[in-house]
Each structure stands twice: as structure tokens, then as C-alpha cells.
Design a protein around this motif. Structure first.
Motif, mmCIF file in Angstrom:
data_model
loop_
_atom_site.group_PDB
_atom_site.id
_atom_site.type_symbol
_atom_site.label_atom_id
_atom_site.label_comp_id
_atom_site.label_asym_id
_atom_site.label_seq_id
_atom_site.Cartn_x
_atom_site.Cartn_y
_atom_site.Cartn_z
ATOM 1 N N THR A 216 21.040 -24.769 52.311
ATOM 2 C CA THR A 216 19.827 -25.580 52.163
ATOM 3 C C THR A 216 19.004 -25.086 50.980
ATOM 4 O O THR A 216 18.353 -24.037 51.069
ATOM 5 N N PRO A 217 19.038 -25.784 49.845
ATOM 6 C CA PRO A 217 18.233 -25.383 48.682
ATOM 7 C C PRO A 217 16.746 -25.452 49.025
ATOM 8 O O PRO A 217 16.286 -26.422 49.629
ATOM 9 N N ARG A 218 15.994 -24.436 48.632
ATOM 10 C CA ARG A 218 14.556 -24.464 48.899
ATOM 11 C C ARG A 218 13.812 -23.534 47.952
ATOM 12 O O ARG A 218 14.379 -22.574 47.405
ATOM 13 N N GLN A 219 12.553 -23.832 47.767
ATOM 14 C CA GLN A 219 11.697 -22.993 46.950
ATOM 15 C C GLN A 219 10.957 -22.001 47.852
ATOM 16 O O GLN A 219 11.095 -22.012 49.067
ATOM 17 N N ASN A 220 10.188 -21.131 47.210
ATOM 18 C CA ASN A 220 9.306 -20.191 47.922
ATOM 19 C C ASN A 220 10.046 -19.290 48.907
ATOM 20 O O ASN A 220 9.544 -18.972 49.984
ATOM 21 N N TRP A 221 11.267 -18.900 48.530
ATOM 22 C CA TRP A 221 11.994 -17.957 49.379
ATOM 23 C C TRP A 221 11.814 -16.514 48.886
ATOM 24 O O TRP A 221 12.322 -15.578 49.514
ATOM 25 N N GLY A 222 11.113 -16.372 47.769
ATOM 26 C CA GLY A 222 10.836 -15.034 47.259
ATOM 27 C C GLY A 222 11.541 -14.701 45.962
ATOM 28 O O GLY A 222 11.380 -13.598 45.428
ATOM 29 N N GLY A 223 12.319 -15.659 45.434
ATOM 30 C CA GLY A 223 13.032 -15.410 44.185
ATOM 31 C C GLY A 223 13.079 -16.663 43.329
ATOM 32 O O GLY A 223 12.429 -17.669 43.610
ATOM 33 N N ARG A 224 13.864 -16.599 42.263
ATOM 34 C CA ARG A 224 13.962 -17.710 41.325
ATOM 35 C C ARG A 224 14.983 -18.743 41.783
ATOM 36 O O ARG A 224 15.958 -18.414 42.442
ATOM 37 N N GLY A 225 14.735 -19.985 41.386
ATOM 38 C CA GLY A 225 15.679 -21.056 41.680
ATOM 39 C C GLY A 225 15.623 -21.523 43.127
ATOM 40 O O GLY A 225 14.800 -21.053 43.925
ATOM 41 N N LEU A 226 16.523 -22.443 43.451
ATOM 42 C CA LEU A 226 16.565 -23.015 44.799
ATOM 43 C C LEU A 226 17.657 -22.410 45.675
ATOM 44 O O LEU A 226 17.674 -22.646 46.879
ATOM 45 N N LEU A 227 18.578 -21.626 45.052
ATOM 46 C CA LEU A 227 19.706 -21.088 45.798
ATOM 47 C C LEU A 227 19.705 -19.576 45.919
ATOM 48 O O LEU A 227 20.011 -19.035 46.962
ATOM 49 N N GLY A 228 19.382 -18.906 44.809
ATOM 50 C CA GLY A 228 19.439 -17.449 44.817
ATOM 51 C C GLY A 228 20.842 -16.907 44.671
ATOM 52 O O GLY A 228 21.184 -15.882 45.255
ATOM 53 N N CYS A 229 21.662 -17.607 43.894
ATOM 54 C CA CYS A 229 23.005 -17.106 43.623
ATOM 55 C C CYS A 229 23.424 -17.557 42.225
ATOM 56 O O CYS A 229 22.850 -18.490 41.662
ATOM 57 N N HIS A 230 24.415 -16.861 41.678
ATOM 58 C CA HIS A 230 24.931 -17.187 40.351
ATOM 59 C C HIS A 230 26.373 -17.659 40.513
ATOM 60 O O HIS A 230 27.202 -16.942 41.093
ATOM 61 N N ILE A 231 26.667 -18.857 40.010
ATOM 62 C CA ILE A 231 27.992 -19.456 40.145
ATOM 63 C C ILE A 231 28.625 -19.639 38.778
ATOM 64 O O ILE A 231 27.960 -20.112 37.844
ATOM 65 N N LEU A 232 29.889 -19.288 38.658
ATOM 66 C CA LEU A 232 30.620 -19.418 37.399
ATOM 67 C C LEU A 232 31.783 -20.393 37.570
ATOM 68 O O LEU A 232 32.419 -20.419 38.642
ATOM 69 N N PRO A 233 32.091 -21.184 36.547
ATOM 70 C CA PRO A 233 33.247 -22.081 36.657
ATOM 71 C C PRO A 233 34.550 -21.292 36.580
ATOM 72 O O PRO A 233 34.616 -20.242 35.927
ATOM 73 N N LEU A 234 35.575 -21.777 37.231
ATOM 74 C CA LEU A 234 36.886 -21.121 37.177
ATOM 75 C C LEU A 234 37.699 -21.643 36.005
ATOM 76 O O LEU A 234 37.547 -22.792 35.626
#
Length: 234
Positions: A216-234
Motif C-alpha cells: 500500500t503506497p502511502r506518504q508520511n511513513w517517516g521517509g521519502r517516497g510512497l514505498l520506501g524501497c529501491h527497485i532496479l530493472p533486470l
């Protein structure tokens, strides 16, 4: 000095809204199984919902004027993105109509074959079972990998871990992720709503583990962005 160029046709999509943006798998819809047709239907519905969310984020809909009273582009909204989003919605709605026709034809043929072989009339229960969760869905090929996950983030709450390979992110898959741009679009259009994420995770004891997570993407969780993860293409 000349006057600025008026944009009288600013409401027109940036690309032609022809019969279909993707001619239903290049005309191969009749060769797809019912499960594959259903999966395509769900993907289209999810993408249309996300695109509608993009328009909502700008405070506009499909009919909102994009020009001022004297015919110039409005400066308070992202006109280019709105036009592109509207064009995509038009194309997907055309695709959706064609897909529903293919599904309806598939159902008619299926029930006709039942009548021919068993001389029975299809019941509502039978149709519901066909549309239910019992339909096996083949696994999509991974298209992205989770590089890092921030503590206490929506990604961590969903169960994502570094190294997870993503097969589906909502309606996004290997065939349509467009350099992960569609992932960002899906996140933006589903803020505060659950997104089904299908992942493949390496497990030392059992090889690979296939999981379905609700993110569930959301703001105001304490960090940047809506997810809090970094995804790279394969």
C-alpha cells in the motif's frame, strides 16, 4: 514581435485514438485461454484505475478544459501529462471493449460445447466458477529486482526484501513496464490502496519461493517516497 501560438486543439490526445492501441495481442486473442483473457482483463482494469488516479491528482477529468478563456494552455496544471494520460485511457477503453467481446465469445463457445456433449444448460454457478479464483495463472517472467528496503516503510510492512525478483506489480509486468515507468505510474495512481505484488524469492532450503504480497503506497511513513524501497530493472 509575434503573438504566442494559440493551441486550439489542446484537448486532442497526443496520439491518434484509433480502434486500439494494442490490437489485442496482434489479433491472437482467439488463441488465448480463458485464464489468459481474464488476466489481460484484470491488467486493463487496474491500469485504467491507476490512470484515473493520475487525472484525479491533477484535479481534472476527461472533460476538464486545458485552456484558458482566450484559448492558451493553462499554467496551473501539467497539460502535457494530462493529454498523454487521456490518450492512454482512450486507447485502453478501446482495448477493453475488444477484450470483453473476446471473453464473451469464449464463454458462448464453451457453453455451446457443453450443450453439444452433455445436453445441459450452463448454470450461474458454472459461469461463476469459470470467473473465480480457481483459474490457474501462469507465472510471469521477472522484470525487476528489489535492491534495498527502508525500515518501517510500506515496502517493509508488505514483506518485500532485498533480492526479491518482481514478476507482477499490480498491472505491470515484463511486457509493459517501459523501463519501470509503469511501476511509478501504478504507485502514483494507487496511493492509499493495496497493490498486488507477485515476487520470486531465493530460499536456501527450497530454491525459489513464489509469494503474493499486498503493498500500500502511502506518504508520511517517516521517509521519502510512497514505498520506501529501491527497485532496479533486470
Amino acid at each position: 514581435m509575434g503573438l504566442p501560438l494559440r493551441m486550439d486543439n489542446i484537448h486532442a490526445p497526443t496520439v491518434p485514438a484509433g480502434p486500439s492501441s494494442r490490437p489485442l495481442a496482434n489479433g491472437n486473442e482467439k488463441h488465448l485461454s480463458f485464464a489468459e483473457l481474464q488476466a489481460k482483463k484484470e491488467n486493463l482494469e487496474a491500469e485504467l484505475k491507476a490512470l484515473s488516479g493520475v487525472l484525479d491528482s491533477h484535479g481534472v477529468n476527461m472533460e476538464t478544459p486545458l485552456t484558458t478563456a482566450d484559448g492558451f494552455p493553462r499554467g496551473d496544471i501539467d497539460v502535457a501529462q494530462i493529454r498523454t494520460t487521456r490518450a492512454r485511457i482512450i486507447h485502453l477503453k478501446n482495448d477493453y471493449k475488444g477484450l470483453m467481446n473476446a471473453i464473451e465469445k469464449h464463454l458462448h463457445e464453451h457453453f455451446a460445447s457443453i450443450q453439444d456433449t452433455e445436453d445441459v444448460t450452463p448454470t450461474t454457478t458454472t459461469r461463476a466458477e469459470m470467473l473465480g479464483d480457481s483459474i490457474p495463472i501462469t507465472l510471469g517472467e521477472p522484470f525487476a529486482k528489489v535492491n534495498s528496503v527502508v525500515a518501517n516503510s510500506p515496502a517493509e510492512s508488505a514483506g518485500l526484501k532485498p533480492g526479491d525478483e518482481i514478476r507482477n506489480f499490480g498491472y505491470v509486468n515484463k511486457g509493459n513496464h517501459d523501463g519501470l515507468k509503469k511501476v511509478a505510474e501504478c504507485v502514483q495512481g494507487n496511493e492509499g490502496q493495496r497493490i498486488l505484488v507477485k515476487i520470486s524469492r531465493r530460499n536456501e532450503s527450497s530454491g525459489r519461493q513464489e509469494l503474493q504480497l499486498n503493498l500500500t503506497p502511502r506518504q508520511n511513513w517517516g521517509g521519502r517516497g510512497l514505498l520506501g524501497c529501491h527497485i532496479l530493472p533486470l
